[in-house]
Design an enzyme around this catalytic site. Sequence first.
Site, PDB file in Angstrom:
ATOM      1  N   GLY A 144      -7.970  -2.753   6.119  1.00  0.00           N
ATOM      2  CA  GLY A 144      -7.103  -1.703   6.624  1.00  0.00           C
ATOM      3  C   GLY A 144      -7.918  -0.504   7.063  1.00  0.00           C
ATOM      4  CB  CYS A 145      -7.226   2.211   9.467  1.00  0.00           C
ATOM      5  SG  CYS A 145      -5.493   2.548   9.072  1.00  0.00           S
ATOM      6  CE1 TYR A 146      -5.073   7.321   6.189  1.00  0.00           C
ATOM      7  CE2 TYR A 146      -3.247   5.797   5.923  1.00  0.00           C
ATOM      8  CZ  TYR A 146      -3.733   7.021   6.336  1.00  0.00           C
ATOM      9  OH  TYR A 146      -2.878   7.940   6.899  1.00  0.00           O
TER      10      TYR A 146
END
Length: 325
Positions: A144-146
């Site tokens: 995921g990006c986070y």
Amino acid sequence: MIKTAIVGASGYTGLELIKILLNHPHFKIEGLFGSEGGERIEDIYPSLKGIFEAEIQKADIEKLKKFDLVFLAVPHKTAMALVKELYGKTKIVDFSADYRLNQKNYEDYYCPHTDPANLENAAYGLPEIFREFIKNKTLIANPGCYPTATILALYPFIDYIEDGIFVDAKSGVSGAGKKLSATTHFVKDNENFFAYNPIKHRHSIEIKEKTGLNITFVPQLLPITRGMQISIYAKLKKDIEPVELLKKTYKNEKFIRISTNPVEIKNVVGTHYCDIFAMKNKNMLFINSTIDNLLRGASSQAVANANLMFGFEEEISLPKIAYIP
């Protein structure tokens, strides 16, 4: 040339994939797919007219089995239904959360897993940490990006900080995808700034599972299109020089840039870079990182993982020039 398909081509990450792959010397886009099909990519994104034009077909397992590489830029649950049928027939990079977590954590935060047998067959696609695993797998769980921005920032410090950290995560609106919601409406976001789904956000368990740390994770939405900044607050167990530790850990990593000043989103937007800064105040540690959520947080990281799976240089076609001004 390696015959390549993109499932979920009409989304933002699908578009970014197209832009990267058009310049790739080995991966050739030979199929665009979606849940319905019938549209043309240049009609959805007129910026592609005269550059890349193709029909988006309805996703079909038998057609997808004929490709050498399949990017799944689709939501969770949709991805595992496809992987269950495709695994072993082609190499896959999955953008969803379906293969990032162990079964218990996944089902606690998402839904019942319909393909648990393939969880152990997937590599977590964060090359700086799991590069050798990625090279030997045919199914990659793109992070995921986070989690990407947070784990890369935390990784050098895991043995030096106490358990229980605070992660303040800020993202541009494109991180929510194209589908409109109450929190992504222009009138809601313009000249506004707010936290959403604090503490309970699904990416918190991904960060916890990969680092082994308990975290308090608070995501916030910035009134910008793309880019992400992470601020981490932790207590040190040992006295260290934070910037020197960062430089030592990432000295051979081409896409990690260590800064001596707090990092800025604008310097990474449009690139595969993750910029990281850290400093201490006695026994308190501040870590600061930035990425482009659509690229390092999704599409360019997917291409890096595909490069590794096929034995190519990891950096091939990865974007390096930021969108400045």
